[in-house]
Design an enzyme around this catalytic site. Structure first.
Site, short mmCIF file in Angstrom:
data_model
loop_
_atom_site.label_atom_id
_atom_site.label_comp_id
_atom_site.label_asym_id
_atom_site.label_seq_id
_atom_site.Cartn_x
_atom_site.Cartn_y
_atom_site.Cartn_z
N ASP A 93 0.88 -1.16 0.00
CA ASP A 93 0.00 0.00 0.00
C ASP A 93 0.92 1.22 0.00
OD1 ASP A 93 -2.07 1.78 0.02
OD2 ASP A 93 -3.17 0.82 1.65
C1 BGC Z 1 -5.02 3.26 -0.01
C2 BGC Z 1 -5.06 2.26 -1.16
C3 BGC Z 1 -4.84 2.97 -2.46
C4 BGC Z 1 -3.53 3.71 -2.40
C5 BGC Z 1 -3.21 4.48 -3.65
C6 BGC Z 1 -3.78 4.10 -0.05
O1 BGC Z 1 -3.85 5.11 0.89
O2 BGC Z 1 -5.09 2.57 1.21
O3 BGC Z 1 -6.28 1.57 -1.16
O4 BGC Z 1 -4.87 2.06 -3.52
O5 BGC Z 1 -3.58 4.64 -1.32
O6 BGC Z 1 -4.05 5.56 -3.78
#
Ligand code: BGC
Length: 754
Positions: A228
């Site tokens: 993530d």
């Molecule tokens: C979120 C993810 C997301 C990523 C990119 C993160 O903060 O938890 O679900 O895909 O950001 O935007």
């Protein structure tokens, strides 16, 4: 696809390390001299959030269809619809030059208050897994990748980047991993995204057991694991654990750390090569899909409307819906004009168009006069004049429609809700309007369960519209007028009060840890076991028609392991209009060696029926439908014995059941040890056989110690004795035994273990 090993052989250490870290916020590092292109990823999950500048984390994105969120689509219980949505998402990804869509999110709804529940499917792992499989298959069938997220045990937004989820092995496997397991083993998403949080003390990004042993080895995941965004703390430790790609980039210091770790012998180059291999495979697989063909925005908008209509749930209806013959309709609530169709955070889509519910209603309301008033403010203030205006409008009309959206300040990615309520102004508004106009309908837009005790009695009907996607306004109109018959069923329980919910005493945690003390009992598993009344049960949803179920039939009454069975039931549309019914199959274990929920969803099918039409629904159940994860054996086990197959229209509306007998042929090692109790010896068939002669001897000895019958070794004392470890029991006979108790027990254990 080029020869990946040949490319790796030509790569420098620096290039390998660089490939394992993003080049920008959304792209991987290309290697021009070796013709390795970049991979472009974008959020997810219910639309393509393609930012124009890959270096930017900003929210502004190119226009794309905002489909209904997962909380909504789960209530469709419609696999083929999810697959069609997946194909449309892929077409948009292709048009926008995106290789991998960051979704679906399949974390379990442990808490109804989790701010990100709108992005997740369900409180039930089987339902979430099945729908994820369909969505992934749909997207990947068009040559676009997915990212199954957030792996794992990410169930609250509160302290989401640091919280340590303390969860036991059985709960982990049965509840928090099993949707991931199904999606990985059956749909092979191109990528899996690790979560931010820690799991039993270790960051998910560095969790070797999760990322390598379970995901890659046990489930045979072939794709790459991506972090993530900023979830990696120690890049080298993460690589060792099986985290292939760190995002976002660039991170030159991280790349350097990997290079040095290999040079200094702290990280095996083979481990780095494995990550490189996985990334290259996906990069080249993605490159096979030509990008750029435009998508059909109008067709996707229409599909989004259809999905939204199948996903909304008619929670209550005293007969007022579908609306018929009202000449004057008061539309109350700002959500009627400004559709609340998506949630805050990384999933925020820049929609191609947005349908306002009131405008769509005007098109379908057959010339009825429709008034509008705002009803409630955009903020959390209280404005009595808005309520007075709404009451006057409701009184002047024949029916009042209240469009109530839970504001983003109460619900979003990044924070949890502190209660299950609408704003106090919204509650006051509904109550006042209902008092003035009994013919009223409350239409809700929100991302997760709400409590309604303060106002539901005054509502003639309640339609749960969810965060419904950009075309949801039209879907609401379709359902209100009966152009579409509601067929959504809840994928999560609506509790009566927050204090009734399973994790209430185990949230948000203390000192950085949250203990999953409720274990496997989340959602309906908990409410069923506690016999706890709820507002609306899991699986609930009304229709404008009625359905009759025949008694269920099974292909075999007695069956062995892998054979499985087929459950069949005839469903008849007994009303006047066409409709769709979701047939739900739950399994109840009549007797088990571990605590099991009263019932668990193990199959479902959605069936389309014209009035008076009957169809036979056939639902297969396999080994896993009967199994639990045995923490001591470290594997899935289904025990010989009786199971009830419960077929229903919701978890609380079981229409019929049939008892079957499961015969296990699995030979498991005995778990008996030196401190096992007499009961444990007797419960184990091999233990019982070994202990047989000794058992008779005990009974005689007990009679001597406790004095024959009457006050002696009756059933109560046997209860007491059964739970004594064997050595302690043998000690009662003291030196009367020919050899020491430990010697006797070792002999018995040898017999048992063969
Ligand atoms: C979120 C993810 C997301 C990523 C990119 C993160 O903060 O938890 O679900 O895909 O950001 O935007």
């Amino acid at each position: 696809m080029p020869q990946i090993d040949a490319i790796i052989a030509q790569m420098t250490l620096q290039e390998k390390a660089a490939l394992c870290t993003g080049a920008t916020a959304w792209t991987t590092t290309p290697i021009e001299r070796l013709d390795v292109p970049e991979l472009f990823v974008a959020d997810g999950p219910h639309g393509v959030r393609r930012v124009p500048d890959a270096a930017s984390m900003a929210i502004g994105a190119l226009p794309a269809t905002c489909f209904p969120t997962a909380a909504a689509t789960a209530c469709s219980w419609n696999r083929s619809l999810l697959s069609r949505m997946g194909q449309a998402l892929a077409a948009e990804a292709i048009a926008l030059g995106v290789d991998v869509l960051l979704g679906p999110g399949i974390n379990m709804k442990r808490l109804p208050t989790c701010g990100r529940n709108f992005e997740y499917f369900s409180e039930d792992p089987y339902l979430a897994g099945e729908l994820a499989i369909s969505l992934i298959d749909g997207i990947q069938s068009r040559g676009v990748g997915t990212s199954l997220k957030h792996f794992a045990v990410n169930n609250q937004e509160e302290q989401r980047m640091t919280i340590d989820a303390q969860v036991d092995e059985r709960t982990l496997r049965e509840i928090y991993l099993s949707a991931f397991e199904a999606a990985v083993t059956k749909a092979q998403p191109w990528t899996v995204m690790c979560s931010y949080n820690r799991v039993n003390g270790v960051y998910a990004s560095e969790h070797r057991r999760l990322l390598t042993e379970i995901l890659k080895e046990e489930w045979r995941f072939e794709g790459l694991v991506v972090s993530d965004w900023t979830a990696v703390h120690d890049r080298v430790a993460a690589l060792r654990a099986g985290l292939d790609l760190e995002m976002p980039g660039p991170r030159p210091r991280r790349v350097q750390a990997v290079v040095e770790a290999v040079q200094q012998g702290e990280l095996a180059e083979a481990a780095l090569d494995e990550a490189v291999r996985r990334i290259l495979r996906i990069v080249f697989q993605a490159a096979e899909t030509p990008k750029g063909a435009p998508f059909d925005a109008a067709a996707h908008h229409a599909l989004a409307r259809q999905i939204a209509a199948e996903s909304m749930v008619l929670l209550k209806n005293d007969g007022i819906l579908p609306l018929a013959g009202a000449a004057r309709i008061a539309v109350i609530g700002r959500a009627a004009r400004e559709a609340h169709f998506q949630g805050g955070g990384s999933s925020h889509i820049n929609p191609t168009q947005v349908d306002a519910p009131i405008e769509e209603l005007r098109k379908l309301a057959g010339g009825a006069e429709i008034s509008y008033c705002e009803g409630y403010p955009a903020d959390d203030s209280s404005q009595p004049d808005l309520i007075a205006e709404a009451v006057a409008a409701a009184e002047a009309a024949e029916v009042a429609l209240l469009f109530i959206a839970l504001p983003t300040f109460k619900e979003s990615e990044g924070y949890d809700r502190s209660d299950l309520d609408l704003t106090s102004h919204q509650i006051a508004l509904i109550r006042a309007v209902a008092a003035a106009q009994p013919r009223n309908v409350v239409i809700l837009n929100n991302g997760s369960a709400l409590a309604m005790g303060d106002w539901i009695d005054g509502a003639a009907a309640v339609l749960e519209g969810w965060m419904m996607g950009q075309a949801g306004g039209g879907a609401i109109a379709d359902l209100l007028v009966g152009a579409v018959n509601p067929s959504g069923k809840l994928a999560e329980t609506f509790p009566l009060r927050l204090a009734d919910t399973p994790a209430y005493l185990n949230y948000p945690g203390e000192a950085g840890q949250v203990r999953y003390g409720e274990g496997i009992f989340i959602g309906y598993r908990y409410y069923d076991a506690r016999q706890q009344p709820v507002l609306f049960p899991f699986g609930h949803g009304l229709s404008y028609t009625t359905f009759a179920y025949s008694a269920p039939r099974v292909s075999k009454q007695t069956f062995r392991d892998a054979e499985g069975i087929l459950v069949e039931v005839d469903v008849t549309n007994t009303g006047d209009v066409a409709g769709q019914e979701v047939v739900q199959v739950y399994v109840h274990d009549c007797a088990a060696s571990v605590l099991r929920p009263p019932k668990e969803l193990k199959g479902f099918a959605k069936v389309d029926l014209q009035p008076t039409e009957t169809k036979t629904v056939a639902i297969p159940l396999d080994f896993r439908a009967f199994a639990f994860f045995h923490p001591d054996h470290g594997r899935w086990v289904a025990e010989t014995g009786d199971f009830d197959i419960l077929v229903g229209a919701s978890s609380a509306d079981i229409r019929g059941s049939v008892r079957v007998s499961y015969q296990s042929t699995a030979v498991l090692p005995s778990l008996l040890d030196r401190m096992s109790t007499l009961r444990q010896w007797l419960d184990d068939p091999r233990g019982q056989a070994a202990i047989g002669p000794l058992y008779a001897q005990f009974q005689t000895a007990l009679q001597t110690v406790f004095g024959g019958d009457g006050e002696g070794a009756g059933p109560d004392i046997m209860h007491f004795v059964l739970d004594m470890p064997l050595p302690d029991l043998l000690e009662f006979q003291g030196d009367a035994l020919p050899v020491a108790p430990a010697t006797i027990i070792d002999g018995l254990l040898q017999q048992v273990r063969g």
